[in-house]
Write a protein that holds these residues in place. Structure first.
Motif: not given
Length: 125
Positions: A104-114
């Motif tokens: 999503a949003h041009g990245v593999l993983c969007w909005w990384v948390g932990y």
């Protein structure tokens, strides 16, 4: 809060294989995707893969596509990264991390948390 613990790193010869594990605990219902990242000495951290937890669909970086495979055990909240045909350029500390969305949003993983603490993978003869 989510706790992530990686394991399975080590020293392997070029062409060899390793399987990393990422065990999740805590509020495991609070994220929608889980990814693998790596950081080599002197380089920025890069995405390796990201799995959408709803359907298991996984996205890979071009550098590892067809060599690395992600799988999961839903009963134990564990995600695995099977790495085959390893090359010296795969040497890095590997991390797993939670995210809000995969691909999503041009990245593999969007909005990384932990993040997990990382596990060292060294590919060398």
């Amino acid at each position: 809060q989510v706790q992530l613990v990686e394991s399975g790193g080590g020293l392997v010869q070029p062409g060899g294989s390793l399987r990393l594990s990422c065990a999740a605990s805590g509020s495991t219902q609070d994220y929608s995707a889980i990814g693998w990242f790596r950081q080599a000495p002197g380089k920025e951290r890069e995405e390796v893969s990201c799995m959408d937890r709803s359907d298991g669909r996984t996205y890979y970086a071009d550098s590892v596509k067809d060599r690395f495979t992600v799988s999961r055990d839903k009963t134990t909240n564990t995600v695995y990264l099977q790495m085959n045909s390893l090359i010296p350029e795969d040497t890095a500390v590997y991390y797993c991390a939670t995210a809000e969305a995969a691909q999503a949003h041009g990245v593999l993983c969007w909005w990384v948390g932990y993040w997990g603490q990382g596990t060292q993978v060294t590919v060398s003869s």
